[in-house]
Design a protein around this motif. Structure first.
Motif, PDB file in Angstrom:
ATOM      1  N   HIS A  87      -1.992   5.218   5.009  1.00  0.00           N
ATOM      2  CA  HIS A  87      -3.248   4.514   5.282  1.00  0.00           C
ATOM      3  C   HIS A  87      -3.429   4.271   6.773  1.00  0.00           C
ATOM      4  O   HIS A  87      -2.477   3.995   7.505  1.00  0.00           O
ATOM      5  CB  HIS A  87      -3.285   3.174   4.544  1.00  0.00           C
ATOM      6  N   ASN A  90      -8.474   2.259   2.995  1.00  0.00           N
ATOM      7  CA  ASN A  90      -8.775   2.256   1.551  1.00  0.00           C
ATOM      8  C   ASN A  90      -9.924   1.307   1.209  1.00  0.00           C
ATOM      9  O   ASN A  90     -10.272   1.140   0.046  1.00  0.00           O
ATOM     10  CB  ASN A  90      -7.535   1.884   0.741  1.00  0.00           C
ATOM     11  N   LEU A 146       0.830  -1.198   0.000  1.00  0.00           N
ATOM     12  CA  LEU A 146       0.000   0.000   0.000  1.00  0.00           C
ATOM     13  C   LEU A 146       0.866   1.250   0.000  1.00  0.00           C
ATOM     14  O   LEU A 146       2.005   1.232   0.488  1.00  0.00           O
ATOM     15  CB  LEU A 146      -0.901   0.024   1.240  1.00  0.00           C
TER      16      LEU A 146
END
Length: 314
Positions: A95, A127, A91
């Motif tokens: 996040h 997300n 990722l």
């Protein structure tokens, strides 16, 4: 501690709050049953808070009739993913994460009673990604083929209640995961292991949760007979072998275990992370078991790909 069962009322939405509460209830239930099984020791609880968000309950049982040391941990943590964890999860940085789960490790005093590990966990990312992970595996100090068959048959039956492909897939995953490549041996007889079980158009959150819930609730039912069957006398030779095999357990947890790495990478509570380590352990230089001994048989069986369910009894 009062027994509390995981329930899934049809009117309640399965979300992170519900899942976390169900895991907390699972911890209560398992601790209560383990205290009954031990018959002497009781769990000591320590509540902890994570500086970055969330916390948990660490419960440890020690110096009991059955368990020399054991832990049943519940955690519910959240916050900003570290850069290292972002890379590991594929990722972009920035996040937020939410993670909750129960982790169990039991180190019996008697060398004939196997070490057992189980965990169930749920991750949710900012997300929108969500997934479950977990598993259950057995590490006998002395491998008993009949008992290994029983353990794997229980897991096969459990898996097939949810998906016919789960057992073979997750057994292979466990064989590959619980493997000490520097020793060319498995940690024990494996079990099932799964990670990143995501929500798909074919498999809903409710279906994934039902499977993970079943794994957690089956723990005591599977393990209790193995404890009761192996409460038998042992001597210094068996204890020596137990301490050596515990050494392999430590090697795996410190070198390969993802839970250990996740805890360290997210600034987890160090006492909870290392709760899984045994209270006593030994390393002897180049120890070789006697030919045709029970120790040599066990060492020979610590390999991947054994079809335990269909293996002939020794």
């Amino acid at each position: 501690m009062a027994v509390s069962k995981i329930e899934q009322p049809s009117s309640i939405k399965i979300d992170k709050t519900f899942i976390s509460q169900s895991f907390e209830n699972l911890q209560d239930s398992i601790c209560s049953e383990l205290e009954k099984l031990d018959g002497k020791a009781v769990f000591k609880e320590e509540k902890w808070n994570r500086p970055g968000g969330g916390g948990g309950r660490a419960r440890v049982i020690e110096n009991g009739h059955v368990f020399q040391k054991g832990g049943v941990n519940f955690s519910n943590v959240h916050g900003l993913l570290s850069e290292k964890m972002s890379v590991g999860l594929g990722l972009a940085p920035g996040h937020e994460f939410f993670a909750t789960g129960v982790s169990i490790i039991l180190h019996p005093s008697n060398p004939f009673i196997p070490i057992i590990h189980m965990n169930v966990r749920y991750f949710e990312m900012s997300n929108g990604d969500r997934w479950f992970g977990g598993g259950i595996d057995l590490t006998p100090i002395y491998i008993n083929v009949k008992q290994a068959k029983y353990f794997h048959q229980c897991l096969k039956t459990l898996c097939e209640r949810h998906n016919e492909s789960y057992y073979q897939e997750f057994k292979a995953w466990a064989d590959n995961y619980f493997y000490l490549k520097h020793r060319n041996e498995t940690r024990g007889i494996g079990g099932i292991f799964f990670d990143r079980l995501t929500i798909t158009p074919q498999i809903s959150l409710e279906e994934r949760y039902a499977f993970v819930k079943d794994v957690g609730e089956s723990f005591i039912r599977i393990y209790k007979p193995l404890v009761e069957e192996n409460m038998k006398p042992f001597g210094e030779d068996e204890k020596r072998w137990q301490l050596l095999r515990r050494g392999r357990y430590v090697e795996f947890n410190l070198i390969y275990d993802r839970g250990t790495k996740f805890g360290l990478d997210t600034n987890g509570r160090i006492e909870s992370i290392f709760m899984s380590l045994p209270p006593e352990v030994n390393w002897l230089y180049n120890y070789q078991p006697l030919p045709n001994s029970e120790e040599a048989f066990t060492l020979n069986m610590l390999r991947k790909g054994i079809d335990w369910v269909n293996l002939e009894n020794k």
